[in-house]
Design an enzyme around this catalytic site. Structure first.
Site, PDB file in Angstrom:
ATOM      1  N   GLN A 167       0.739 -12.453   5.751  1.00  0.00           N
ATOM      2  CA  GLN A 167      -0.662 -12.422   6.379  1.00  0.00           C
ATOM      3  C   GLN A 167      -2.009 -12.569   5.900  1.00  0.00           C
ATOM      4  OE1 GLN A 167       0.859  -7.491   5.970  1.00  0.00           O
ATOM      5  NE2 GLN A 167      -1.458  -7.796   5.500  1.00  0.00           N
ATOM      6  N   HIS A 181       0.813  -0.703  -0.345  1.00  0.00           N
ATOM      7  CA  HIS A 181      -0.502  -0.011   0.012  1.00  0.00           C
ATOM      8  C   HIS A 181       0.830   1.558   0.126  1.00  0.00           C
ATOM      9  CE1 HIS A 181      -3.818  -2.489   0.159  1.00  0.00           C
ATOM     10  NE2 HIS A 181      -3.231  -3.207   1.529  1.00  0.00           N
ATOM     11  N   GLU A 226      -5.523 -12.555   5.500  1.00  0.00           N
ATOM     12  CA  GLU A 226      -6.240 -11.820   5.572  1.00  0.00           C
ATOM     13  C   GLU A 226      -7.411 -11.955   4.745  1.00  0.00           C
ATOM     14  OE1 GLU A 226      -3.748  -7.837   4.573  1.00  0.00           O
ATOM     15  OE2 GLU A 226      -2.538  -8.774   2.984  1.00  0.00           O
ATOM     16  N   ASP A 284      -8.255  -5.926   5.105  1.00  0.00           N
ATOM     17  CA  ASP A 284      -8.821  -6.428   4.471  1.00  0.00           C
ATOM     18  C   ASP A 284      -9.396  -7.964   4.829  1.00  0.00           C
ATOM     19  OD1 ASP A 284      -7.655  -6.105   1.673  1.00  0.00           O
ATOM     20  OD2 ASP A 284      -5.329  -6.417   2.882  1.00  0.00           O
TER      21      ASP A 284
HETATM   22  C1  3PY Z   1      -4.751  -4.374   6.917  1.00  0.00           C
HETATM   23  O1  3PY Z   1      -5.104  -5.082   7.439  1.00  0.00           O
HETATM   24  O2  3PY Z   1      -5.523  -6.013   5.224  1.00  0.00           O
HETATM   25  C2  3PY Z   1      -3.686  -5.146   6.755  1.00  0.00           C
HETATM   26  O3  3PY Z   1      -3.031  -5.636   5.481  1.00  0.00           O
HETATM   27  C3  3PY Z   1      -2.798  -4.555   7.911  1.00  0.00           C
HETATM   28  O4  3PY Z   1      -1.420  -3.819   7.951  1.00  0.00           O
HETATM   29 MG    MG Z   2      -4.189  -6.059   3.913  1.00  0.00          MG
END
Ligand code: 3PY
Ligand code: MG
Length: 255
Positions: free
Chosen positions: A150, A47, A152, A178
């Protein structure tokens, strides 16, 4: 240059670590931020517009103050992960890892043989071979590089138990924003359904030998999740600046 990953060491000692995402290609600002007491900075290629070429100066700014430079890469692909690591970060945080095969691919990209198939050459991360032979560096890098995936999406959350069995992954990091979108509540991570899934992920990770990480934009949220077992916390730099500014201005001008 990667000598010792102090964030990885602190996690191994059971300490909580706190960092912030950073997405400006400004080493001097990164140096100032690194001096504020963070354990790590995550240079954000996902991002943000940071490219591997921006990383060298940013990583150096962190290393001056024993703050761990990390990168959130754009995509889970070997050349992308390689270029960020070679430029000098001490670990990678990879977004949108949805399957066990994708988690294994992260490890394969981030580690040298025999643990993975990261491409080998003299690089800034290894001091270009000036301080130790490349062969020794590959062993050091395989130990010190912090690997974070991650979680998400609903798909990733459902597979969390399998994720906890992937060798070489250090931290399973919840992305609440996400995840909220994936569960049909975009922008509302506080929704009970999102909270329930986050709690399920947390329980599975805390019961394993992996570290639980989470995006924590406020100290209150980080404290709540510390109590749920999280130990790796990443905030957003803009949010931190905003909170400091608002706290200052409301003190002097009134709410
Ligand atoms: C999210 O909250 O989607 C993230 O990737 C946080 O870094
Ligand atoms: Mg994210």
């Amino acid at each position: 240059m990667l000598v010792e990953n102090s964030t990885k060491r602190k996690l191994a000692e059971g300490q909580a670590v706190y960092g912030t995402f950073f997405r400006q290609p400004l080493p001097t600002l990164a140096e100032f931020v690194a001096m504020q007491g963070w354990d790590f900075l995550v240079f954000d290629g996902e991002h943000g517009s940071l490219e591997a070429g921006d990383i060298e100066g940013l990583a150096r700014a962190c290393e001056l103050h024993d703050v761990t430079p990390m990168a959130r890469v754009t995509t889970n692909t070997p050349p992308v992960i390689l270029r960020f690591l070679d430029a000098g970060v001490h670990g990678v945080q990879v977004p949108w890892v949805n399957t066990v095969a994708e988690a294994e691919a992260v490890v394969a990209s981030a580690k040298y043989p025999p643990l993975g198939h990261r491409g080998l050459a003299g690089s800034r991360q290894g001091g270009w071979g000036n301080t130790e032979p490349l062969a020794d560096f590959t062993t050091r890098a395989n130990c010190e590089t912090l690997v974070i995936v991650q979680i998400e999406t609903a798909e990733a959350a459902a597979a969390v138990a399998e994720f906890t069995a992937v060798d070489g992954v250090d931290v399973l990091f919840i992305g609440p924003t996400d995840l909220s979108a994936s569960l049909g509540h975009p922008g509302n991570p506080g929704h009970p359904e999102v909270q329930e899934v986050m709690d399920q992920v947390a329980k599975a990770v805390v019961a394993s030998d992996k570290t639980l990480g989470i995006f924590a934009g406020t100290a209150a949220f980080a404290t709540e999740w510390y109590d749920k077992g999280a130990r790796y916390f990443a905030a957003g730099f803009e949010g931190i600046v905003k909170q400091g500014t608002q706290s200052y201005l409301s003190a002097v001008k009134g709410a």
